[in-house]
Design an enzyme around this catalytic site. Structure first.
Site, PDB file in Angstrom:
ATOM      1  N   ASP A 229       0.856  -1.003   0.127  1.00 12.08           N
ATOM      2  CA  ASP A 229      -0.096  -0.165   0.191  1.00 12.08           C
ATOM      3  C   ASP A 229       0.855   1.145   0.032  1.00 12.08           C
ATOM      4  OD1 ASP A 229      -2.159  -1.525   0.074  1.00 12.08           O
ATOM      5  OD2 ASP A 229      -2.828  -0.932   2.091  1.00 12.08           O
ATOM      6  N   LYS A 251      -3.676   2.940  -3.409  1.00 12.74           N
ATOM      7  CA  LYS A 251      -4.718   4.011  -4.292  1.00 12.74           C
ATOM      8  C   LYS A 251      -4.699   5.049  -3.072  1.00 12.74           C
ATOM      9  CE  LYS A 251      -7.903   0.452  -3.624  1.00 12.74           C
ATOM     10  NZ  LYS A 251      -6.967  -0.663  -3.550  1.00 12.74           N
ATOM     11  N   MET A 369     -10.140   7.143   8.407  1.00  9.93           N
ATOM     12  CA  MET A 369     -10.429   7.912   6.948  1.00  9.93           C
ATOM     13  C   MET A 369     -11.463   9.065   7.435  1.00  9.93           C
ATOM     14  SD  MET A 369     -10.731   4.728   4.724  1.00  9.93           S
ATOM     15  CE  MET A 369     -11.603   3.298   5.645  1.00  9.93           C
TER      16      MET A 369
HETATM   17  N1  SAH Z   1      -5.789  -1.405   7.680  1.00 12.19           N
HETATM   18  C1  SAH Z   1      -5.566  -0.391   8.191  1.00 12.19           C
HETATM   19  C2  SAH Z   1      -6.612   1.074   7.944  1.00 12.19           C
HETATM   20  C3  SAH Z   1      -6.483   1.291   6.558  1.00 12.19           C
HETATM   21  S1  SAH Z   1      -7.473   2.612   6.253  1.00 12.19           S
HETATM   22  C4  SAH Z   1      -5.220  -0.302   9.588  1.00 12.19           C
HETATM   23  O1  SAH Z   1      -5.646  -1.523  10.260  1.00 12.19           O
HETATM   24  O2  SAH Z   1      -4.586   0.443  10.312  1.00 12.19           O
HETATM   25  C5  SAH Z   1      -6.569   3.902   6.080  1.00 12.19           C
HETATM   26  C6  SAH Z   1      -6.812   4.686   7.415  1.00 12.19           C
HETATM   27  O3  SAH Z   1      -6.170   4.361   8.621  1.00 12.19           O
HETATM   28  C7  SAH Z   1      -6.169   6.297   7.267  1.00 12.19           C
HETATM   29  O4  SAH Z   1      -7.153   6.936   6.602  1.00 12.19           O
HETATM   30  C8  SAH Z   1      -6.286   6.692   8.766  1.00 12.19           C
HETATM   31  O5  SAH Z   1      -7.610   6.994   9.358  1.00 12.19           O
HETATM   32  C9  SAH Z   1      -5.705   5.242   9.527  1.00 12.19           C
HETATM   33  N2  SAH Z   1      -4.334   5.071   9.530  1.00 12.19           N
HETATM   34  C10 SAH Z   1      -3.651   4.335   8.980  1.00 12.19           C
HETATM   35  N3  SAH Z   1      -2.325   4.350   9.506  1.00 12.19           N
HETATM   36  C11 SAH Z   1      -2.352   5.580  10.368  1.00 12.19           C
HETATM   37  C12 SAH Z   1      -1.066   6.075  11.169  1.00 12.19           C
HETATM   38  N4  SAH Z   1       0.088   5.506  11.236  1.00 12.19           N
HETATM   39  N5  SAH Z   1      -1.512   7.499  11.957  1.00 12.19           N
HETATM   40  C13 SAH Z   1      -3.079   7.588  11.886  1.00 12.19           C
HETATM   41  N6  SAH Z   1      -4.077   7.024  11.140  1.00 12.19           N
HETATM   42  C14 SAH Z   1      -3.385   5.953  10.378  1.00 12.19           C
END
Ligand code: SAH
Length: 451
Positions: A229, A251, A369
């Site tokens: 990703d 994406k 998100m």
């Molecule tokens: N599978 C991922 C989430 C993917 S959706 C998980 O379990 O974390 C993508 C969203 O994850 C982003 O829009 C944000 O809200 C969050 N996100 C992912 N990494 C992050 C980080 N290091 N700090 C803050 N938000 C994060």
């Protein structure tokens, strides 16, 4: 090498243990775990040793140790005397026993401490389910020997069985899947076809490479190809095998609108299937956890539908990583008894009718998100009955060197979020609920300064 390491079958054999202290206890226990009949005595005569396969002496005094050692030798029984190498016919190694896979470590009696340090290193390096892998190999032994007469190809089969897709499935706890894969490989070798590879759907955690799981780190070292990703940072990709092919399949929010071509989900799934069919070990590396807003489920379905092996490796999801590094306990004895992971993005499945239940007092929301949707998130929560004064925190780039945390009230959410949605902003997580007020405490030094 002073001592030849041998693995001695003691099942049902008599073994004499002389002495009463903990050293003797430990030896008796070790010998019993190998199936021996332990004869435990305090003092010893030659007759006590007759018919024994081996003797262990640990009386604690030189005089009794020597007497017992002499009696054992007179009976023709090989003897080990604790802490007296000069009196030993054989020495007892440090042992790692992982469910039948046994490693014995000796320093030739020079340093038991060094042996035990080495043992803990080996313990740490051996996968937990290595014993199950040995059992799998055992069940294929006769079949493989019968079906693959050519020794080089047989070696190839064994090599793949203990290192390849089947091994990975056993180590992940999927023994039935592993058997299926191994049978497929036997078939492929018989028909001279190239065997298929495997896909691992792996959570990379929130960004700090030290938050990778041990299994994720191992798989990054084994992968032929890594489909990752956009959110997975370079610091984590840097942990991959040098010659692994890195394929960004990200994406990003806003790309589509700006006409940047990204990979459609169906393309990613087709690419996974194609590469695994071609025999590759493919890691599909996703931010956080693959099953939390990660579409990992769809990829697993696609691989299963194609009849290909797949394993899933969980990761630290953003909510957990951000909460820990911002100092926000997601549940709290006084403040919150429930936590929900929810998406703020309507297109990603956030349903308006779900919000009233989420807006309840004493309930923490971790909103993924949500930063670009902050105004709509605020309105939906207020409509659902949340108090405008409910504390909120926004964690941008959680667990990364450029982490930034803002805190405030729900009524202020849109204004707070605006500073986290500028052009080069990183991913942000919203945390809503009484516990969010505790984030500020993270700015205070954890230890009171010493005056
Ligand atoms: N599978 C991922 C989430 C993917 S959706 C998980 O379990 O974390 C993508 C969203 O994850 C982003 O829009 C944000 O809200 C969050 N996100 C992912 N990494 C992050 C980080 N290091 N700090 C803050 N938000 C994060």
């Amino acid at each position: 090498m002073r001592h030849l390491p041998l693995f001695f079958d003691l099942a049902g054999r008599k073994v004499v243990v002389v002495g009463e202290g903990t050293a003797a206890d430990r030896r008796a226990e070790t010998v019993r775990s190998a199936g021996a009949q332990v004869s435990r005595i305090a003092g010893a005569t030659v007759a006590d040793f007759r018919g024994a396969a081996a003797a262990f002496v640990a009386t604690g005094t030189l005089e009794s140790d020597t007497a017992a050692q002499r009696a054992a030798k007179a009976a023709g029984v090989p003897v080990n005397v604790a802490d007296r190498p000069a009196l030993c016919d054989f020495i007892l190694p440090a042992i790692v026993d992982r469910d039948g896979v046994v490693v014995a470590i000796s320093t030739g009696g020079a340093s038991p401490t060094l042996a035990s340090v080495l043992r803990s290193r080996i313990e740490a390096a051996l996968p937990e389910r290595i014993g199950a892998l040995a059992k799998l190999a055992r069940t294929f032994r006769a079949q493989a020997d019968a079906l693959i007469p050519d020794p080089a190809r047989r070696r190839g089969f064994w090599r793949r069985l203990v290192e390849g897709p089947a091994a990975r499935l056993v180590l992940a706890g999927d023994e039935a899947g592993a058997r299926r894969v191994a049978l497929g490989e036997l078939d492929a070798i018989r028909c001279r076809l190239a065997p298929v590879g495997i896909a691992h759907i792996v959570g990379a955690g929130p960004g700090d490479p030290d938050l990778l799981t041990l299994r994720a780190a191992q798989l990054l070292q084994e992968a032929d190809a890594i489909l990752h990703d956009e959110l997975v940072p370079a610091a984590i990709l840097g942990r991959a095998r040098r010659d692994a092919e890195l394929i960004p399949v990200g994406k990003r929010a806003g790309w589509k609108e700006r006409g940047v071509p990204g990979w459609a989900q169906a393309d990613i799934e087709a690419e996974l299937v194609r590469r695994v069919r071609a025999g590759q070990t493919v890691v599909r590396l996703k931010a956080g956890d693959p099953f939390i807003f990660g579409r990992g489920g769809e990829e697993v379905e696609a691989l299963r539908a194609a009849g290909l092996p797949v394993s899933v490796v969980p990761g630290v999801t953003a909510a957990l990583g951000c909460a820990a590094s911002a100092g926000i306990p997601l549940t709290h004895r006084r403040l919150a008894s429930a936590v929900t992971f929810v998406t703020g993005h309507r297109a990603d499945g956030s349903r308006d009718e779900a919000w009233p239940a989420l807006a309840a007092h004493g309930h923490t929301l971790a909103i993924y998100m949500g930063a670009t949707e902050a105004a709509s998130v605020r309105d939906r929560l207020l409509d659902a009955g949340a108090a405008p004064t409910t504390p909120v925190a926004i964690v941008e780039n959680g667990t990364r060197p450029d982490e930034r945390v803002s805190t405030g009230r729900l009524s202020d959410l849109a204004r707070l979020a605006a500073t986290h949605t500028r052009g080069d902003a990183g991913p942000s997580l919203l945390i809503v609920g009484e516990v969010a007020a505790l984030a500020a405490a993270a700015d205070q030094p954890l230890l009171a300064e010493v005056s």
